[in-house]
Design an enzyme around this catalytic site. Structure first.
Site, PDB file in Angstrom:
ATOM      1  N   ASP A   1      15.634  -3.247   3.094  1.00 16.33           N
ATOM      2  CA  ASP A   1      14.439  -3.471   3.413  1.00 16.33           C
ATOM      3  C   ASP A   1      14.398  -4.174   4.650  1.00 16.33           C
ATOM      4  OD1 ASP A   1      11.612  -4.549   3.538  1.00 16.33           O
ATOM      5  OD2 ASP A   1      11.421  -3.867   1.602  1.00 16.33           O
ATOM      6  N   ILE A   2      13.681  -3.777   5.791  1.00 18.56           N
ATOM      7  CA  ILE A   2      13.804  -4.208   7.128  1.00 18.56           C
ATOM      8  C   ILE A   2      12.803  -5.695   7.051  1.00 18.56           C
ATOM      9  CG2 ILE A   2      11.415  -3.365   7.925  1.00 18.56           C
ATOM     10  CD1 ILE A   2      12.993  -2.493  10.462  1.00 18.56           C
TER      11      ILE A   2
ATOM     12  N   GLN B   1       0.682  -0.979  -2.650  1.00 19.34           N
ATOM     13  CA  GLN B   1       1.685  -0.555  -1.817  1.00 19.34           C
ATOM     14  C   GLN B   1       1.198  -0.136  -0.414  1.00 19.34           C
ATOM     15  OE1 GLN B   1       1.899   3.904  -3.555  1.00 19.34           O
ATOM     16  NE2 GLN B   1       3.796   4.479  -2.455  1.00 19.34           N
TER      17      GLN B   1
ATOM     18  N   HIS C   1       8.886   4.301  -4.007  1.00 21.61           N
ATOM     19  CA  HIS C   1      10.139   3.650  -3.827  1.00 21.61           C
ATOM     20  C   HIS C   1      10.365   2.471  -4.942  1.00 21.61           C
ATOM     21  CE1 HIS C   1       7.042   1.981  -1.060  1.00 21.61           C
ATOM     22  NE2 HIS C   1       7.347   0.693  -1.604  1.00 21.61           N
ATOM     23  N   PHE C   2      11.451   2.228  -5.081  1.00 20.41           N
ATOM     24  CA  PHE C   2      11.758   1.327  -6.040  1.00 20.41           C
ATOM     25  C   PHE C   2      12.307  -0.167  -5.164  1.00 20.41           C
ATOM     26  CE2 PHE C   2      11.876   3.746  -9.890  1.00 20.41           C
ATOM     27  CZ  PHE C   2      11.329   2.828 -10.622  1.00 20.41           C
ATOM     28  N   HIS C   3      11.868  -1.288  -5.280  1.00 21.65           N
ATOM     29  CA  HIS C   3      12.542  -2.537  -4.637  1.00 21.65           C
ATOM     30  C   HIS C   3      13.784  -2.977  -5.553  1.00 21.65           C
ATOM     31  CE1 HIS C   3       9.105  -3.294  -1.422  1.00 21.65           C
ATOM     32  NE2 HIS C   3       8.357  -2.404  -2.464  1.00 21.65           N
TER      33      HIS C   3
HETATM   34  P1  AMP Z   1       5.500  -1.494  -0.482  1.00 26.28           P
HETATM   35  O1  AMP Z   1       4.601  -2.415  -0.406  1.00 26.28           O
HETATM   36  O2  AMP Z   1       5.907  -1.499  -2.143  1.00 26.28           O
HETATM   37  O3  AMP Z   1       4.929  -0.098  -0.355  1.00 26.28           O
HETATM   38  O4  AMP Z   1       6.787  -1.725   0.036  1.00 26.28           O
HETATM   39  C1  AMP Z   1       6.986  -1.159   1.427  1.00 26.28           C
HETATM   40  C2  AMP Z   1       8.313  -2.002   1.669  1.00 26.28           C
HETATM   41  O5  AMP Z   1       8.810  -1.286   2.945  1.00 26.28           O
HETATM   42  C3  AMP Z   1       8.132  -3.368   2.229  1.00 26.28           C
HETATM   43  O6  AMP Z   1       8.682  -4.368   1.604  1.00 26.28           O
HETATM   44  C4  AMP Z   1       8.452  -3.404   3.708  1.00 26.28           C
HETATM   45  O7  AMP Z   1       9.168  -4.341   4.198  1.00 26.28           O
HETATM   46  C5  AMP Z   1       9.451  -2.148   3.916  1.00 26.28           C
HETATM   47  N1  AMP Z   1       9.637  -1.550   5.138  1.00 26.28           N
HETATM   48  C6  AMP Z   1       8.617  -0.956   6.015  1.00 26.28           C
HETATM   49  N2  AMP Z   1       8.783  -0.356   7.019  1.00 26.28           N
HETATM   50  C7  AMP Z   1      10.368  -0.368   6.910  1.00 26.28           C
HETATM   51  C8  AMP Z   1      11.325   0.267   7.505  1.00 26.28           C
HETATM   52  N3  AMP Z   1      11.153   0.870   8.767  1.00 26.28           N
HETATM   53  N4  AMP Z   1      12.802  -0.008   6.993  1.00 26.28           N
HETATM   54  C9  AMP Z   1      12.667  -0.371   6.114  1.00 26.28           C
HETATM   55  N5  AMP Z   1      12.085  -0.919   5.085  1.00 26.28           N
HETATM   56  C10 AMP Z   1      10.499  -0.996   5.706  1.00 26.28           C
END
Ligand code: AMP
Length: 139
Positions: free
Chosen positions: A33-34, A96, A102-104
């Site tokens: 996660d970035i 979201q 996606h899974f965190h």
């Molecule tokens: P969600 O809120 O469950 O949709 O989580 C989306 C996640 O994606 C967040 O934790 C962001 O930090 C992460 N994210 C957004 N853009 C990127 C990217 N380019 N590379 C990696 N993670 C990302």
């Protein structure tokens, strides 16, 4: 809602934007996660185009949870974490922000607090270091 093929994870899957990869097979991809909520925070996505759990095929869901389990085990080892938190949000109302399922995966230590959103961007070298640690712990 129709799947938006311009979402950021679809672009990562197509190689249009970079990601710090941990694991990839024919159906799934795991990467850092970035904007991590905590060191070791990573994400697992299916290659299938699906916005949330309700749209994903059973086959895609099986592949997604299989890779999530595999990477979660490696995260636990790499970060010596007594707890592993999985998080999966469906729809804006649920928080979201990226409309590709996606899974965190979050390594958790007792009593550690974390923020899910609104975090600063992490240094890519630091993310690569964490990804290397997790890769080294994969089965
Ligand atoms: P969600 O809120 O469950 O949709 O989580 C989306 C996640 O994606 C967040 O934790 C962001 O930090 C992460 N994210 C957004 N853009 C990127 C990217 N380019 N590379 C990696 N993670 C990302």
């Amino acid at each position: 809602m129709a799947y938006d093929s311009n979402n950021v994870f679809a672009k990562i899957l197509r190689g249009e934007i970079p990601s710090v990869k941990i694991y990839e097979d024919d159906k799934t991809l795991a990467f850092m996660d970035i904007m991590p909520s905590i060191d070791g925070h990573c994400l697992v996505i299916p290659k299938e185009a699906a916005e949330g759990i309700l749209d994903l095929s059973p086959d895609g869901a099986a592949a997604l949870i299989k890779t999530t389990q595999k990477v979660a085990r490696a995260v636990k080892t790499a970060f010596n974490a007594p707890g592993i938190m999985l998080l999966q949000l469906n729809g804006e109302a649920a928080g979201q922000t990226v409309p590709h399922i996606h899974f965190h995966i979050l390594p958790r230590q007792a009593g550690l607090d974390l923020k899910l959103h609104g975090k600063p961007m992490e240094n890519p070298d630091k993310l690569r270091g964490f990804a290397d640690k997790i890769k080294a712990a994969l089965d």
